[in-house]
Design a protein around this motif. Structure first.
Motif, PDB file in Angstrom:
ATOM      1  N   ASN A 161       8.658  16.216  -2.535  1.00  0.00           N
ATOM      2  CA  ASN A 161       9.050  16.802  -3.920  1.00  0.00           C
ATOM      3  C   ASN A 161       7.929  17.885  -4.687  1.00  0.00           C
ATOM      4  O   ASN A 161       8.557  18.334  -5.162  1.00  0.00           O
ATOM      5  CB  ASN A 161       9.132  15.642  -4.882  1.00  0.00           C
ATOM      6  N   GLN A 162       6.782  17.853  -3.997  1.00  0.00           N
ATOM      7  CA  GLN A 162       5.776  18.764  -4.854  1.00  0.00           C
ATOM      8  C   GLN A 162       5.184  19.659  -3.787  1.00  0.00           C
ATOM      9  O   GLN A 162       5.104  20.813  -4.367  1.00  0.00           O
ATOM     10  CB  GLN A 162       4.708  17.835  -5.406  1.00  0.00           C
ATOM     11  N   ARG A 164       6.309  20.685  -0.437  1.00  0.00           N
ATOM     12  CA  ARG A 164       7.226  21.159   0.434  1.00  0.00           C
ATOM     13  C   ARG A 164       7.547  22.545   0.330  1.00  0.00           C
ATOM     14  O   ARG A 164       7.864  22.814  -0.955  1.00  0.00           O
ATOM     15  CB  ARG A 164       8.441  20.449   0.815  1.00  0.00           C
ATOM     16  N   PRO A 165       7.403  23.744   0.865  1.00  0.00           N
ATOM     17  CA  PRO A 165       7.799  24.999   0.607  1.00  0.00           C
ATOM     18  C   PRO A 165       9.299  24.962   0.459  1.00  0.00           C
ATOM     19  O   PRO A 165       9.957  24.442   0.953  1.00  0.00           O
ATOM     20  CB  PRO A 165       7.387  25.814   2.062  1.00  0.00           C
ATOM     21  N   ALA A 166       9.734  26.087  -0.320  1.00  0.00           N
ATOM     22  CA  ALA A 166      10.894  26.225  -0.729  1.00  0.00           C
ATOM     23  C   ALA A 166      11.914  26.565   0.270  1.00  0.00           C
ATOM     24  O   ALA A 166      11.435  27.625   1.183  1.00  0.00           O
ATOM     25  CB  ALA A 166      11.221  27.411  -1.701  1.00  0.00           C
ATOM     26  N   GLY A 167      12.956  25.986   0.429  1.00  0.00           N
ATOM     27  CA  GLY A 167      13.810  26.443   1.705  1.00  0.00           C
ATOM     28  C   GLY A 167      13.482  25.418   3.066  1.00  0.00           C
ATOM     29  O   GLY A 167      14.284  25.347   3.930  1.00  0.00           O
ATOM     30  N   SER A 168      12.490  24.651   3.198  1.00  0.00           N
ATOM     31  CA  SER A 168      12.040  24.078   4.268  1.00  0.00           C
ATOM     32  C   SER A 168      12.859  22.650   4.270  1.00  0.00           C
ATOM     33  O   SER A 168      12.873  22.157   3.109  1.00  0.00           O
ATOM     34  CB  SER A 168      10.653  23.976   4.273  1.00  0.00           C
ATOM     35  N   THR A 173       3.577  20.525   4.113  1.00  0.00           N
ATOM     36  CA  THR A 173       3.041  21.464   3.358  1.00  0.00           C
ATOM     37  C   THR A 173       3.252  22.911   4.319  1.00  0.00           C
ATOM     38  O   THR A 173       3.617  22.814   5.487  1.00  0.00           O
ATOM     39  CB  THR A 173       1.595  21.518   2.893  1.00  0.00           C
TER      40      THR A 173
END
Length: 376
Positions: A161-162, A164-168, A173
């Motif tokens: 939720n915090q 993780r890269p967008a779209g992954s 991380t």
């Protein structure tokens, strides 16, 4: 007075335990129709027969050195820290936060910051069970076990939720920047003419782990604080009578223990994966208990035991890859080593103590008879 000499305590007892574990493991391998001699040869070749194998053996050993030292420091204070797994998880979170949000210009500076971040997060996670033990009487074993599960939940939430890269879709991380890449053994040894495998994950964290072994030895046996820790671990009542505060020693020992466990993350998170992923600890926190038991809570013993378990991990992986021996059986072999060197320690120790006691009594001078004087 000790019945056995120190060399027998440190070397002979673990060695006989290992031999017994090896014999039983050979019987298990025979029972499934495999050749135990060929299996041992494959383990040795796979773990020690090449720089690639050595690289993985030393990589695993580095993890076990940190967690073994963590358990050892707590042992000396009479505390059983089973929370190394969770403390290493939170240490990885500390490494990730330090490396993701600060633009470090060079890996040396980043390593210092990441080590501090890992140590702080691991220490803080150990501080809560330590406080509950010291102030509320909660048993340290129960609380540290529970905090392993809580740490896993916290890490899962942070990754999903915090961080993780967008779209992954991968609960991990982003990859750390190239400037914080830690030199592996190939890059460290090439300047002096040693050709080490480029693919092996062992890195400069191994040096940090070895330095940690020396520092823990200095702390426990060469400082007043170390004397207080050992005194409290031997007898809490006597230490309290001598003016050693139970709350203070409990907190300090667990903070140091948690910091050491958290520092494992500089090897597996910063050094190998170069990002934080779920299950990065891979049970190293629990293996640290066996390493501390086998090493008799001495840093040099922990160093040797960590290399042994690194060998078992890498050699076991080779067995699972090249033979029909299932991976679960490799875990059984590792469990047998833990069983004989830890839980069944007295099975080896007590007969040896009888042997040494009998030898000592045989060497002891026998009192001569006083000659009978003739009556006057």
């Amino acid at each position: 007075m000790d019945v056995m000499p120190k060399w027998a305590e440190v070397i002979l007892v673990p060695l006989i335990s290992l031999i017994l574990a090896a014999i039983l493991s050979a019987l298990v391998i025979l029972a499934i129709g495999e050749d135990p001699v060929a299996a041992v040869n494959l383990m040795i070749t796979g773990a020690l027969g090449s720089t690639y194998g050595w690289g993985y053996t030393l990589y695993y050993a580095t993890n076990f050195m940190f967690t073994g030292l963590a358990v050892s420091v707590a042992f000396h204070a009479g505390l059983f820290n089973i929370g190394g797994e969770g403390q290493a998880m939170l240490g990885g979170l500390g490494v990730a936060l330090v490396l993701l949000f600060v633009p470090w210009p060079h890996w040396t500076i980043a390593l210092l910051a990441a080590t501090a971040g890992a140590a702080v997060f691991g220490a803080l996670w150990a501080a809560i069970p330590a406080y509950l033990q010291a102030k509320r009487g909660s048993h340290i074993v129960i609380t540290t076990i529970m905090f392993n599960f809580i740490a896993a939940a916290v890490l899962n939430y942070m990754l999903v939720n915090q961080l993780r890269p967008a779209g992954s879709m991968d609960p991990a991380t982003a990859r750390f920047v190239e400037t914080v890449h830690l030199p592996n053994l190939h890059e460290m040894l090439a300047p002096i003419g040693i050709n080490f495998s480029k693919a092996a994950p062992a890195n400069v964290s191994l040096v940090i782990a070895m330095i940690a072994c020396v520092l823990v030895w200095l702390l426990i046996w060469r400082t007043p604080l170390g004397l207080e820790i050992r005194s409290y671990g031997k007898s809490g009542r006597a230490a309290k009578y001598a003016g050693i505060g139970a709350v203070r020693i409990t907190m300090i020992a667990m903070l140091i223990s948690g910091a050491l466990a958290g520092m494992m993350a500089i090897n597996n998170v910063m050094g190998e994966a170069e990002r934080l992923v779920l299950n990065a600890v891979e049970g190293a926190g629990f293996i640290g208990i066996a390493v501390a038991l086998m090493g008799r809570s001495h840093p040099f013993g922990v160093f040797l035991a960590a290399i042994l378990f690194g060998f078992l991990y890498q050699g076991g992986a080779e067995l699972a890859l090249w033979t029909s021996i299932p991976r679960e059986l490799i875990v059984v072999i590792q469990a047998l080593v833990i069983l004989f060197t830890g839980a069944l320690d007295n099975m080896v120790r007590m007969p040896l103590e009888k042997i040494f006691l009998a030898a000592r009594m045989a060497r002891a001078p026998k009192p001569g008879r006083k000659p009978i004087e003739p009556a006057e």
